[in-house]
Design a protein around this motif. Sequence first.
Motif, mmCIF file in Angstrom:
data_model
loop_
_atom_site.group_PDB
_atom_site.id
_atom_site.type_symbol
_atom_site.label_atom_id
_atom_site.label_comp_id
_atom_site.label_asym_id
_atom_site.label_seq_id
_atom_site.Cartn_x
_atom_site.Cartn_y
_atom_site.Cartn_z
ATOM 1 N N LEU A 129 -1.180 -1.766 -9.533
ATOM 2 C CA LEU A 129 -0.583 -2.065 -8.233
ATOM 3 C C LEU A 129 -0.862 -0.937 -7.241
ATOM 4 N N LEU A 130 -0.681 0.297 -7.656
ATOM 5 C CA LEU A 130 -0.931 1.432 -6.771
ATOM 6 C C LEU A 130 -2.396 1.491 -6.359
ATOM 7 N N TRP A 131 -3.301 1.275 -7.290
ATOM 8 C CA TRP A 131 -4.724 1.275 -6.936
ATOM 9 C C TRP A 131 -5.025 0.174 -5.929
ATOM 10 N N PHE A 132 -4.434 -0.998 -6.119
ATOM 11 C CA PHE A 132 -4.678 -2.096 -5.187
ATOM 12 C C PHE A 132 -4.139 -1.768 -3.793
ATOM 13 N N VAL A 133 -2.888 -1.323 -3.712
ATOM 14 C CA VAL A 133 -2.245 -1.066 -2.416
ATOM 15 C C VAL A 133 -2.937 0.056 -1.647
ATOM 16 N N PHE A 134 -3.387 1.097 -2.354
ATOM 17 C CA PHE A 134 -3.929 2.268 -1.665
ATOM 18 C C PHE A 134 -5.455 2.364 -1.652
ATOM 19 N N ALA A 135 -6.116 1.711 -2.575
ATOM 20 C CA ALA A 135 -7.569 1.864 -2.627
ATOM 21 C C ALA A 135 -8.323 0.538 -2.619
ATOM 22 N N GLY A 136 -7.660 -0.542 -3.005
ATOM 23 C CA GLY A 136 -8.365 -1.796 -3.178
ATOM 24 C C GLY A 136 -8.165 -2.811 -2.085
ATOM 25 N N SER A 137 -7.494 -2.438 -1.011
ATOM 26 C CA SER A 137 -7.263 -3.402 0.062
ATOM 27 C C SER A 137 -7.460 -2.714 1.413
ATOM 28 N N ARG A 138 -7.756 -3.531 2.405
ATOM 29 C CA ARG A 138 -7.945 -2.982 3.746
ATOM 30 C C ARG A 138 -6.690 -2.260 4.206
ATOM 31 N N GLY A 139 -6.865 -1.132 4.851
ATOM 32 C CA GLY A 139 -5.718 -0.379 5.350
ATOM 33 C C GLY A 139 -5.088 0.532 4.316
ATOM 34 N N GLY A 140 -5.642 0.539 3.122
ATOM 35 C CA GLY A 140 -5.067 1.356 2.056
ATOM 36 C C GLY A 140 -5.012 2.832 2.388
ATOM 37 N N LEU A 141 -6.031 3.302 3.082
ATOM 38 C CA LEU A 141 -6.063 4.720 3.443
ATOM 39 C C LEU A 141 -4.927 5.075 4.402
ATOM 40 N N ASN A 142 -4.646 4.186 5.362
ATOM 41 C CA ASN A 142 -3.516 4.425 6.269
ATOM 42 C C ASN A 142 -2.191 4.390 5.512
ATOM 43 N N ARG A 143 -2.073 3.465 4.551
ATOM 44 C CA ARG A 143 -0.851 3.414 3.756
ATOM 45 C C ARG A 143 -0.693 4.688 2.931
ATOM 46 N N LEU A 144 -1.789 5.197 2.406
ATOM 47 C CA LEU A 144 -1.764 6.447 1.654
ATOM 48 C C LEU A 144 -1.280 7.593 2.554
ATOM 49 N N LYS A 145 -1.771 7.625 3.788
ATOM 50 C CA LYS A 145 -1.353 8.676 4.735
ATOM 51 C C LYS A 145 0.125 8.541 5.095
ATOM 52 N N ILE A 146 0.602 7.304 5.225
ATOM 53 C CA ILE A 146 2.029 7.081 5.520
ATOM 54 C C ILE A 146 2.878 7.644 4.389
ATOM 55 N N ILE A 147 2.499 7.342 3.154
ATOM 56 C CA ILE A 147 3.261 7.852 2.004
ATOM 57 C C ILE A 147 3.209 9.380 1.968
ATOM 58 N N SER A 148 2.066 9.950 2.272
ATOM 59 C CA SER A 148 1.958 11.415 2.296
ATOM 60 C C SER A 148 2.926 12.005 3.319
ATOM 61 N N LYS A 149 3.074 11.349 4.471
ATOM 62 C CA LYS A 149 4.036 11.819 5.483
ATOM 63 C C LYS A 149 5.460 11.671 4.972
ATOM 64 N N LEU A 150 5.752 10.526 4.335
ATOM 65 C CA LEU A 150 7.114 10.273 3.858
ATOM 66 C C LEU A 150 7.493 11.188 2.693
ATOM 67 N N LYS A 151 6.504 11.745 1.998
ATOM 68 C CA LYS A 151 6.792 12.715 0.943
ATOM 69 C C LYS A 151 7.383 13.980 1.553
ATOM 70 N N GLU A 152 6.965 14.302 2.793
ATOM 71 C CA GLU A 152 7.467 15.496 3.477
ATOM 72 C C GLU A 152 8.905 15.305 3.919
ATOM 73 N N LYS A 153 9.175 14.154 4.577
ATOM 74 C CA LYS A 153 10.515 13.851 5.085
ATOM 75 C C LYS A 153 10.558 12.395 5.534
ATOM 76 N N PRO A 154 11.755 11.825 5.697
ATOM 77 C CA PRO A 154 11.872 10.440 6.171
ATOM 78 C C PRO A 154 11.437 10.325 7.640
#
Length: 100
Positions: free
Chosen positions: A10-35
């Motif tokens: 599921l994680l590979w699909f959401v972040f690497a296997g679908s369009r926009g995955g890179l932006n979703r990865l960046k969003i999660i990276s931001k949310l790891k810092e703070k809400p």
Amino acid sequence: MANDPDAKRLLWFVFAGSRGGLNRLKIISKLKEKPFNTNQLAKEMNLDYKAIQHHIRVLEKNNMVTKIGEKYGVAYFISNFLEVNMETFEEIEAELDKSK
């Protein structure tokens, strides 16, 4: 539950296997810092508000983020599911960084 093969797929699909995955990865990276709320994420990432809304919906649907609050006051956090599978997320992040 960590290293669950279904979670890994599921994680590979959401972040690497679908369009926009890179932006979703960046969003999660931001949310790891703070809400953040949607507007803050749009400004922080220099992306369109509607694009952020779309990615947040995808992340919510796949249990990657949770929200607290209502309407404009909604803040997004990393979900417990993603926290448990953070090692896999970081593995995907590193793999995608290498391929740039």
